[in-house]
Design a protein around this motif. Structure first.
Motif, PDB file in Angstrom:
ATOM      1  N   MET A  96       0.862  -1.175   0.000  1.00 45.98           N
ATOM      2  CA  MET A  96       0.000   0.000   0.000  1.00 45.98           C
ATOM      3  C   MET A  96       0.900   1.227   0.000  1.00 45.98           C
ATOM      4  N   ALA A  97       1.198   1.761  -1.167  1.00 43.35           N
ATOM      5  CA  ALA A  97       2.150   2.862  -1.221  1.00 43.35           C
ATOM      6  C   ALA A  97       1.850   3.781  -2.376  1.00 43.35           C
ATOM      7  N   SER A  98       2.199   5.044  -2.214  1.00 38.04           N
ATOM      8  CA  SER A  98       2.094   6.006  -3.297  1.00 38.04           C
ATOM      9  C   SER A  98       3.430   6.066  -4.008  1.00 38.04           C
ATOM     10  N   SER A  99       3.503   6.815  -5.089  1.00 43.28           N
ATOM     11  CA  SER A  99       4.737   6.905  -5.852  1.00 43.28           C
ATOM     12  C   SER A  99       5.836   7.608  -5.073  1.00 43.28           C
ATOM     13  N   THR A 100       5.477   8.360  -4.022  1.00 40.20           N
ATOM     14  CA  THR A 100       6.471   9.071  -3.229  1.00 40.20           C
ATOM     15  C   THR A 100       6.837   8.334  -1.953  1.00 40.20           C
ATOM     16  N   ALA A 101       6.237   7.154  -1.729  1.00 39.25           N
ATOM     17  CA  ALA A 101       6.512   6.417  -0.506  1.00 39.25           C
ATOM     18  C   ALA A 101       7.895   5.788  -0.562  1.00 39.25           C
ATOM     19  N   ARG A 102       8.429   5.488   0.628  1.00 44.38           N
ATOM     20  CA  ARG A 102       9.710   4.816   0.684  1.00 44.38           C
ATOM     21  C   ARG A 102       9.579   3.430   0.039  1.00 44.38           C
ATOM     22  N   PRO A 103      10.635   2.940  -0.618  1.00 45.59           N
ATOM     23  CA  PRO A 103      10.568   1.656  -1.287  1.00 45.59           C
ATOM     24  C   PRO A 103      10.108   0.513  -0.397  1.00 45.59           C
ATOM     25  N   LEU A 154      -6.644   2.846   9.410  1.00 47.24           N
ATOM     26  CA  LEU A 154      -6.695   4.159   8.763  1.00 47.24           C
ATOM     27  C   LEU A 154      -5.347   4.870   8.841  1.00 47.24           C
ATOM     28  N   ARG A 155      -4.693   4.774   9.992  1.00 46.06           N
ATOM     29  CA  ARG A 155      -3.384   5.399  10.143  1.00 46.06           C
ATOM     30  C   ARG A 155      -2.356   4.741   9.226  1.00 46.06           C
ATOM     31  N   ASP A 156      -2.487   3.423   9.039  1.00 48.00           N
ATOM     32  CA  ASP A 156      -1.535   2.691   8.209  1.00 48.00           C
ATOM     33  C   ASP A 156      -1.637   3.082   6.739  1.00 48.00           C
ATOM     34  N   ILE A 157      -2.847   3.383   6.264  1.00 49.40           N
ATOM     35  CA  ILE A 157      -3.011   3.684   4.836  1.00 49.40           C
ATOM     36  C   ILE A 157      -3.051   5.184   4.557  1.00 49.40           C
ATOM     37  N   LYS A 161      -1.533   7.112   1.347  1.00 49.41           N
ATOM     38  CA  LYS A 161      -0.970   6.128   0.417  1.00 49.41           C
ATOM     39  C   LYS A 161      -1.823   6.056  -0.848  1.00 49.41           C
ATOM     40  N   ASP A 162      -1.368   5.295  -1.801  1.00 48.02           N
ATOM     41  CA  ASP A 162      -1.955   5.250  -3.140  1.00 48.02           C
ATOM     42  C   ASP A 162      -3.370   4.663  -3.112  1.00 48.02           C
ATOM     43  N   PRO A 163      -4.410   5.451  -3.374  1.00 51.28           N
ATOM     44  CA  PRO A 163      -5.778   4.938  -3.334  1.00 51.28           C
ATOM     45  C   PRO A 163      -6.119   3.974  -4.467  1.00 51.28           C
ATOM     46  N   THR A 164      -5.269   3.928  -5.503  1.00 58.32           N
ATOM     47  CA  THR A 164      -5.524   2.975  -6.589  1.00 58.32           C
ATOM     48  C   THR A 164      -4.973   1.590  -6.258  1.00 58.32           C
ATOM     49  N   ASP A 165      -4.200   1.484  -5.213  1.00 60.40           N
ATOM     50  CA  ASP A 165      -3.638   0.199  -4.780  1.00 60.40           C
ATOM     51  C   ASP A 165      -4.765  -0.683  -4.244  1.00 60.40           C
ATOM     52  N   PRO A 166      -4.861  -1.953  -4.668  1.00 60.43           N
ATOM     53  CA  PRO A 166      -5.900  -2.846  -4.143  1.00 60.43           C
ATOM     54  C   PRO A 166      -5.844  -2.984  -2.627  1.00 60.43           C
ATOM     55  N   GLY A 167      -4.629  -2.910  -2.053  1.00 57.82           N
ATOM     56  CA  GLY A 167      -4.504  -3.003  -0.599  1.00 57.82           C
ATOM     57  C   GLY A 167      -5.162  -1.838   0.105  1.00 57.82           C
ATOM     58  N   PHE A 168      -5.043  -0.651  -0.452  1.00 59.06           N
ATOM     59  CA  PHE A 168      -5.692   0.541   0.094  1.00 59.06           C
ATOM     60  C   PHE A 168      -7.214   0.358   0.050  1.00 59.06           C
ATOM     61  N   GLN A 169      -7.712  -0.115  -1.068  1.00 59.77           N
ATOM     62  CA  GLN A 169      -9.154  -0.292  -1.225  1.00 59.77           C
ATOM     63  C   GLN A 169      -9.685  -1.410  -0.321  1.00 59.77           C
ATOM     64  N   TRP A 170      -8.872  -2.469  -0.154  1.00 64.49           N
ATOM     65  CA  TRP A 170      -9.306  -3.527   0.761  1.00 64.49           C
ATOM     66  C   TRP A 170      -9.366  -2.999   2.186  1.00 64.49           C
ATOM     67  N   ALA A 171      -8.382  -2.184   2.588  1.00 62.46           N
ATOM     68  CA  ALA A 171      -8.363  -1.635   3.937  1.00 62.46           C
ATOM     69  C   ALA A 171      -9.635  -0.833   4.212  1.00 62.46           C
ATOM     70  N   LEU A 172     -10.065  -0.040   3.238  1.00 58.08           N
ATOM     71  CA  LEU A 172     -11.307   0.721   3.420  1.00 58.08           C
ATOM     72  C   LEU A 172     -12.516  -0.214   3.478  1.00 58.08           C
TER      73      LEU A 172
END
Length: 304
Positions: free
Chosen positions: A1-8, A99-102, A105-116
């Motif tokens: 669950m990461a955006s393009s600016t997140a740490r690797p 919520l704090r974990d995501i 972060k990138d909302p297009t990531d399936p992990g982000f959407q699953w978390a919601l």
């Protein structure tokens, strides 16, 4: 669950994304609306238990043998309501941690959407538990003030495997007992429906929590693993010991002091908790989270 600016190191790999996609598909296929699925209109039938009597904290004690059938049923209704109230408390902690974990972060990531999706499930579950406890004729059971404050601290500082493994412990313990309750025809029908909904939907949450725990631990050093093993164990102890409020006995018309004394010495209930948590302890051991200090808390909570 990461955006393009997140740490690797925070980026989710193909396996994690695949897990999230499958969970999203499952949620789209099999989810429930408690507002319509649960029979909220039929008055409470007091000829039923609120939970399988074998799960009562007094089952098998001298006090249990002296109780009338009506007293036993009232006690299991109060205990079931207490477990539901504890479930609401921890689900609120869970939602804040996820919520704090995501956050950001990138909302297009399936992990982000699953978390919601998981948070939405938990919101429905909390409302369902609240209505269920009310229908069982129970007051608003709350954990001890110390547990509340520890939960407040935990939800604020816990991260990574500490957060997800603690989520898993709470969900696994509830899952085992609710699988028994939902199949038990002695349990009032609306509670069986509530338990069935929770078991089905929580199975996805547990899958995600296991996967996230393993993923976060893969990057954890020895010190972090050992510290988090103890943090998870303490959280587990607080959760499990908060499930049945001490006031349930008085509210069921029993002698509070005697009930507390016999419940505290009830080897049947301790054995039931240990056997039901065998799979959970096996997972924690495989993840390297059953360190000697952590084991002390699990033993004290009768989980191992």
């Amino acid at each position: 669950m990461a955006s393009s600016t997140a740490r690797p190191e925070t980026r989710r790999g193909p396996h994690a994304q695949d897990v999230a996609r499958r969970l999203l598909d499952s949620a789209a296929t099999l989810s429930y609306d408690p507002a319509t699925e649960v029979d909220w209109e039929t008055p409470l039938d007091k000829d039923f238990h609120g939970a399988s009597p074998e799960w009562s904290t007094l089952y098998g004690t001298a006090y249990w043998r002296e109780m009338t059938d009506a007293q036993r049923k009232e006690l299991t209704r109060q205990e079931a309501a207490s477990v539901a109230s504890t479930g609401i408390w921890f689900e609120m902690i869970l939602q804040q941690m996820v919520l704090r974990d995501i956050y950001a972060k990138d909302p297009t990531d399936p992990g982000f959407q699953w978390a919601l999706t998981e948070i939405a499930d938990e919101c429905r579950h909390s409302i369902m538990f609240a209505r269920g406890a009310q229908k069982l004729g129970a007051p608003a059971y709350r954990p001890h003030r110390i547990a509340v404050e520890l939960g407040r601290a935990f939800k604020t500082i816990a991260f990574g495997e500490a957060a997800y493994a603690a989520i898993l412990v709470a969900e696994e313990v509830l899952d085992v007992m609710q699988r028994d309750w939902m199949r038990d025809e002695r349990v009032v029908p609306f509670v069986r429906t509530i338990n069935n909904i929770h078991v089905v939907e929580e199975s996805r949450h547990m899958k995600f929590a296991r996967d996230e725990t393993r993923r976060r631990l893969a990057k954890a050093g020895r010190l972090r693993r050992h510290v988090h093993a103890v943090v998870i164990a303490i959280a587990s102890y607080v959760i499990v010991t908060s499930m049945v409020n001490k006031d349930v006995y008085q509210n069921a018309g029993l002698d509070r002091k005697r009930a507390l004394r016999e419940a505290g010495a009830n080897e049947h209930h301790k054995s039931l908790m240990r056997s039901s948590c065998a799979g959970l302890m096996e997972f924690l051991a495989s993840a390297g989270l059953l360190t000697r200090p952590a084991l002390a808390f699990y033993k004290r909570a009768h989980l191992i």
